[in-house]
Scaffold this motif. Structure first.
Motif, PDB file in Angstrom:
ATOM      1  N   SER A  59       0.949  -1.367  -0.213  1.00 16.93           N
ATOM      2  CA  SER A  59      -0.169  -0.488   0.143  1.00 16.93           C
ATOM      3  C   SER A  59       0.959   1.393   0.135  1.00 16.93           C
ATOM      4  O   SER A  59       1.886   1.412   0.185  1.00 16.93           O
ATOM      5  N   ILE A  60      -0.234   2.786  -0.240  1.00 14.66           N
ATOM      6  CA  ILE A  60       0.770   3.663  -0.854  1.00 14.66           C
ATOM      7  C   ILE A  60      -0.165   5.206   0.380  1.00 14.66           C
ATOM      8  O   ILE A  60      -1.140   4.812   0.182  1.00 14.66           O
ATOM      9  N   CYS A  61       0.476   5.616   0.843  1.00 10.33           N
ATOM     10  CA  CYS A  61      -0.251   6.797   0.982  1.00 10.33           C
ATOM     11  C   CYS A  61       0.095   8.158   0.289  1.00 10.33           C
ATOM     12  O   CYS A  61       1.288   7.928   0.145  1.00 10.33           O
ATOM     13  N   THR A  62      -0.823   8.383  -1.017  1.00 11.45           N
ATOM     14  CA  THR A  62      -0.580   8.796  -2.172  1.00 11.45           C
ATOM     15  C   THR A  62      -0.253  10.620  -1.206  1.00 11.45           C
ATOM     16  O   THR A  62       0.605  11.107  -1.661  1.00 11.45           O
ATOM     17  N   GLY A 101       3.451  10.101   0.795  1.00 15.10           N
ATOM     18  CA  GLY A 101       4.668   8.663   0.008  1.00 15.10           C
ATOM     19  C   GLY A 101       4.723   7.429   1.167  1.00 15.10           C
ATOM     20  O   GLY A 101       5.244   6.680   0.998  1.00 15.10           O
ATOM     21  N   ARG A 102       3.879   7.548   2.338  1.00 15.78           N
ATOM     22  CA  ARG A 102       4.312   6.554   3.485  1.00 15.78           C
ATOM     23  C   ARG A 102       3.949   4.857   2.758  1.00 15.78           C
ATOM     24  O   ARG A 102       3.116   4.803   1.653  1.00 15.78           O
ATOM     25  N   ARG A 103       4.854   4.219   2.998  1.00 13.76           N
ATOM     26  CA  ARG A 103       4.681   2.367   1.970  1.00 13.76           C
ATOM     27  C   ARG A 103       4.549   1.716   3.202  1.00 13.76           C
ATOM     28  O   ARG A 103       5.424   1.619   4.215  1.00 13.76           O
ATOM     29  N   THR A 150       7.940  -3.023  -5.242  1.00 14.93           N
ATOM     30  CA  THR A 150       8.055  -1.964  -4.821  1.00 14.93           C
ATOM     31  C   THR A 150       6.778  -1.143  -5.130  1.00 14.93           C
ATOM     32  O   THR A 150       6.294  -1.363  -6.228  1.00 14.93           O
ATOM     33  N   SER A 165       5.042   3.012  -5.877  1.00 17.82           N
ATOM     34  CA  SER A 165       4.943   4.278  -5.923  1.00 17.82           C
ATOM     35  C   SER A 165       3.575   4.609  -6.453  1.00 17.82           C
ATOM     36  O   SER A 165       2.713   4.123  -7.165  1.00 17.82           O
ATOM     37  N   SER A 166       3.760   5.853  -6.456  1.00 22.57           N
ATOM     38  CA  SER A 166       2.704   6.779  -7.197  1.00 22.57           C
ATOM     39  C   SER A 166       3.109   7.651  -7.924  1.00 22.57           C
ATOM     40  O   SER A 166       3.996   8.756  -8.213  1.00 22.57           O
ATOM     41  N   VAL A 194      -1.302   5.065  -9.736  1.00 26.47           N
ATOM     42  CA  VAL A 194      -0.466   4.569  -8.169  1.00 26.47           C
ATOM     43  C   VAL A 194       0.010   3.105  -9.176  1.00 26.47           C
ATOM     44  O   VAL A 194      -0.005   2.211 -10.301  1.00 26.47           O
ATOM     45  N   CYS A 252      -5.362   6.633   5.449  1.00 24.25           N
ATOM     46  CA  CYS A 252      -4.557   5.526   5.088  1.00 24.25           C
ATOM     47  C   CYS A 252      -3.865   4.218   6.188  1.00 24.25           C
ATOM     48  O   CYS A 252      -3.367   2.663   5.963  1.00 24.25           O
TER      49      CYS A 252
END
Length: 128
Positions: free
Chosen positions: A49-52, A55-57, A68, A70-71, A78, A101
């Motif tokens: 998961s990613i917080c847009t 950027g927290r992954r 990996t 990324s967004s 994403v 998130c």
């Protein structure tokens, strides 16, 4: 929120794929995007998961080192880059969106958690 996955296909073991999740509609409801997968006859698994916003992954332990996330916020997309693919990675890969998130990270860890916004999925087949 509308989500559309793409990038799936057939690949040989050891190969790579980059999946995309295009986000449209009420994008403010998509602060977090998660990737999940479901193989035939198996339960859904969380992948990453990613917080847009920041950027927290989060990447599921079994996928670390091979995946990996990324967004590209300008494109509202994403990506999930998957390397060293194995036959057991064969599944339908789906992205999901949530405004929270922490809830998305929880959903990756506990993939039966309810999420309301899903794409239709993209199929990945790893086979020689």
């Amino acid at each position: 929120v509308q989500l559309v996955e793409s990038g799936g296909g057939s690949v040989q073991p050891g190969g790579s794929l980059r999946l995309s999740c295009a986000i449209s509609g009420f994008t403010s409801g998509a602060h977090a995007i998660g990737w999940f997968r479901q193989a035939p006859g198996k339960e859904r698994e969380g992948v990453a998961s990613i917080c847009t916003g920041d950027g927290r992954r989060y990447i599921e332990d079994t996928m670390k080192g091979r995946v990996t996330i990324s967004s590209d916020n300008a494109k509202n997309t994403v990506y999930l880059q998957m390397n060293s693919l194995k036959p057991e990675d064969t599944a339908v890969y789906l992205c999901a969106a949530d405004s929270r998130c922490h809830h998305m990270i929880h959903s990756i860890i506990y993939p039966t958690t309810t999420l309301n916004n899903w794409g239709q999925g993209t199929e990945v087949t790893v086979s020689s």
